[in-house]
Design a protein around this motif. Structure first.
Motif, short mmCIF file in Angstrom:
data_model
loop_
_atom_site.label_atom_id
_atom_site.label_comp_id
_atom_site.label_asym_id
_atom_site.label_seq_id
_atom_site.Cartn_x
_atom_site.Cartn_y
_atom_site.Cartn_z
N GLY A 264 -14.86 3.78 83.64
CA GLY A 264 -14.84 4.86 84.60
C GLY A 264 -14.11 4.43 85.62
N PRO A 265 -13.70 5.50 86.63
CA PRO A 265 -12.76 5.18 87.83
C PRO A 265 -13.19 3.76 88.45
N GLY B 213 -7.18 0.54 81.54
CA GLY B 213 -7.68 1.74 80.93
C GLY B 213 -8.49 1.32 79.63
N TYR C 163 -7.95 9.59 89.26
CA TYR C 163 -9.33 9.42 89.65
C TYR C 163 -9.73 8.30 90.66
N LEU D 57 -7.34 7.65 83.74
CA LEU D 57 -8.01 7.35 85.06
C LEU D 57 -7.56 7.20 86.22
#
Length: 268
Positions: free
Chosen positions: A239-240, A234, A193, A190
């Motif tokens: 998500g980001p 992570g 991102y 991630l």
């Protein structure tokens, strides 16, 4: 646990006890993220880019970070002025050549900084490093189109030519001073991102350089610290957006003894 893992723990302890001032002339996109990452690490950030104060700020700082992400001609003049002052004082400089290879301004600007100041570490992606080596390092905007492996041989040669240390970040990071090479595992998928993570890596290298006079181990341990924090973040993120939050928490909460156990730095 290796001596390098112990060095990572030692450097993190020193940062948290001394709270070094890291002077960043960095891009508008990454300013807040880089400042927050430095605070979470235990360092003290300052983002000063006015030409008539940068030399005074360099006098106070433990390290100078120059990031060309939103470069202009005026900012280049200011960066070189700050870099010359740091060079005169023997203070470490980190150069982040964001997007070098994408435009002449960025490529030539990064080279001008390298040739007019004494840069301790250049931290960039593989394409940015290749562009500085005069290779076909064209970038896609500010994103890499090459892997770390693509740049490894050229990086060793370029490091020797420039007398500096190169830190190439990717799925596996590589740090070389042309004689010694280290590989750093870690991070999370991630990370690409979230805007500013790469720039924050350069800021962290500045913090670690403030307490470690060997640019090779300073850069490697800084990237290892970020990598371990990325893995922790992570594991919790969905998500980001949540990753960015958890990354700051992980950087803040990660203890030196945990870093020593979890970081993975090996000779290349």
């Amino acid at each position: 646990m290796s001596a390098l893992a112990g060095k990572a723990a030692e450097n993190l302890k020193k940062i948290r006890s001394s709270k070094p001032l890291v002077h960043s002339i960095t891009n508008f996109v990454a300013m807040a993220t880089s400042a927050n990452v430095l605070l979470a690490c235990g360092a003290s950030p300052v983002m000063a880019h006015a030409e008539n104060e940068v030399e005074e700020m360099v006098d106070l700082a433990g390290a100078l970070v120059l990031n060309i992400g939103t470069l202009t001609d005026d900012w280049l003049i200011t960066m070189i002025k700050a870099g010359r002052r740091a060079s005169t004082l023997g203070k470490p400089i980190v150069l982040d050549p964001v997007g070098a290879g994408a435009t002449a301004l960025r490529t030539n600007g990064a080279k001008a900084i390298l040739f007019q100041t004494w840069v301790s570490v250049v931290r960039g992606n593989a394409s940015e490093i290749l562009s500085l080596a005069g290779q076909d390092g064209v970038t896609k905007g500010v994103d890499a189109t090459h892997t770390v492996a693509d740049a490894a041989e050229q990086a060793c040669r370029l490091a020797r030519e420039l007398g500096t240390t190169l830190a190439i970040t990717g799925a596996t990071d590589l740090v070389t001073d042309g004689r010694r090479t280290l590989m750093i595992e870690g991070g999370h998928q991630l990370m690409p991102y979230v805007t500013g993570i790469g720039c924050s890596a350069s800021a962290l290298v500045g913090a670690f350089l403030s307490v470690d006079h060997d640019p090779l181990t300073a850069a490697a341990t800084a990237l290892a610290y970020l990598g371990v924090a990325g893995e922790i973040a992570g594991a919790k993120a969905t998500g980001p957006g949540t990753f960015a939050i958890h990354l700051l928490d992980a950087l803040y909460s990660l203890q030196p003894d945990e870093l020593e156990v979890c970081c993975r730095i090996t000779p290349g």
